[in-house]
Scaffold this motif. Structure first.
Motif, PDB file in Angstrom:
ATOM      1  N   ILE A   1       0.827  -1.206   0.000  1.00  0.00           N
ATOM      2  CA  ILE A   1       0.000   0.000   0.000  1.00  0.00           C
ATOM      3  C   ILE A   1       0.860   1.254   0.000  1.00  0.00           C
ATOM      4  CG2 ILE A   1      -1.605   1.379   1.379  1.00  0.00           C
ATOM      5  CD1 ILE A   1      -2.995  -1.218   2.108  1.00  0.00           C
TER       6      ILE A   1
ATOM      7  N   VAL B   1       0.664   3.369  -3.794  1.00  0.00           N
ATOM      8  CA  VAL B   1      -0.489   4.265  -3.911  1.00  0.00           C
ATOM      9  C   VAL B   1      -0.046   5.627  -4.419  1.00  0.00           C
ATOM     10  CG1 VAL B   1      -2.312   5.459  -2.628  1.00  0.00           C
ATOM     11  CG2 VAL B   1      -1.782   3.080  -2.128  1.00  0.00           C
TER      12      VAL B   1
ATOM     13  N   LEU C   1      -5.549   2.900   2.943  1.00  0.00           N
ATOM     14  CA  LEU C   1      -5.790   3.546   1.644  1.00  0.00           C
ATOM     15  C   LEU C   1      -6.437   4.916   1.813  1.00  0.00           C
ATOM     16  CD1 LEU C   1      -6.980   0.505  -0.495  1.00  0.00           C
ATOM     17  CD2 LEU C   1      -4.896   1.852  -0.848  1.00  0.00           C
TER      18      LEU C   1
END
Length: 187
Positions: free
Chosen positions: A9, A13, A31
């Motif tokens: 993540i 991202v 997230l």
């Protein structure tokens, strides 16, 4: 973008993404933190093509359990512990627990997985942490599509997709697996 690996993540991202889909509810808060808003983050569970994984009624299933997947050092240790407690488990898949194993083994094809799932009475699922924390892997959907018993650890996301007391066999700790396997194979 679609996120499927809890470990990646932070490194993968991008704040420029319009929307991010994730398959493990553990990913939701990280997230949101990375993107700065909830509306850009959406849960999208995994799934399989039922026709591809349909059962084969002509196959006589072995009265054994099978594990088919990448054999990491952690998975090998768990499978060894289960065999010491009387678990009868066939093991298939590429080994990543040693340099020799990585060099000499290859991944299982879709056809090989289908055959293994259809040929055995029980498929043991061993999700890989930290890759999968609360979520389900593809095996969680492929096995039930072949009408084979899936024995999988209970996770928070399991009940979002299945009736965990009727559609799959969920265990909470490893000590339950040998007794569950023996009981299921007797039936």
């Amino acid at each position: 973008s679609w996120m499927y690996d809890c470990r990646k993540i932070r490194s993968r991202v991008s704040p420029s993404w319009d929307r991010v889909f994730y398959s493990d509810t553990w990913m939701q808060q990280p997230l949101i933190d990375a993107l700065g808003e909830r509306k850009r983050v959406k849960y999208l569970p995994l799934g399989v093509n039922e026709l591809r994984w349909s059962p084969d009624a002509s196959v006589k299933r072995k009265a054994k359990a099978v594990f088919a997947g990448t054999i990491t050092a952690t998975r090998r240790h768990i499978l060894h512990r289960l065999s010491l407690r009387g678990g009868r488990i066939d093991i298939h898949g590429p080994r990543t627990d040693s340099a020799w194993g990585r060099w000499t083994t290859s991944t299982l094809s879709c056809a090989a997985l289908q055959k293994l799932y259809r040929d055995h009475s029980i498929v043991l699922n061993l999700p890989r942490q930290p890759k999968t924390m609360n979520g389900l892997n593809l095996r969680s959907f492929e096995v039930p599509a072949t009408q084979t018993i899936l024995m999988t650890p209970w996770t928070p996301d399991l009940e979002l997709q299945f009736n965990a007391t009727q559609e799959v066999v969920a265990y909470r700790n490893w000590s339950e697996v040998p007794d569950l396997t023996r009981a299921l194979l007797r039936d």
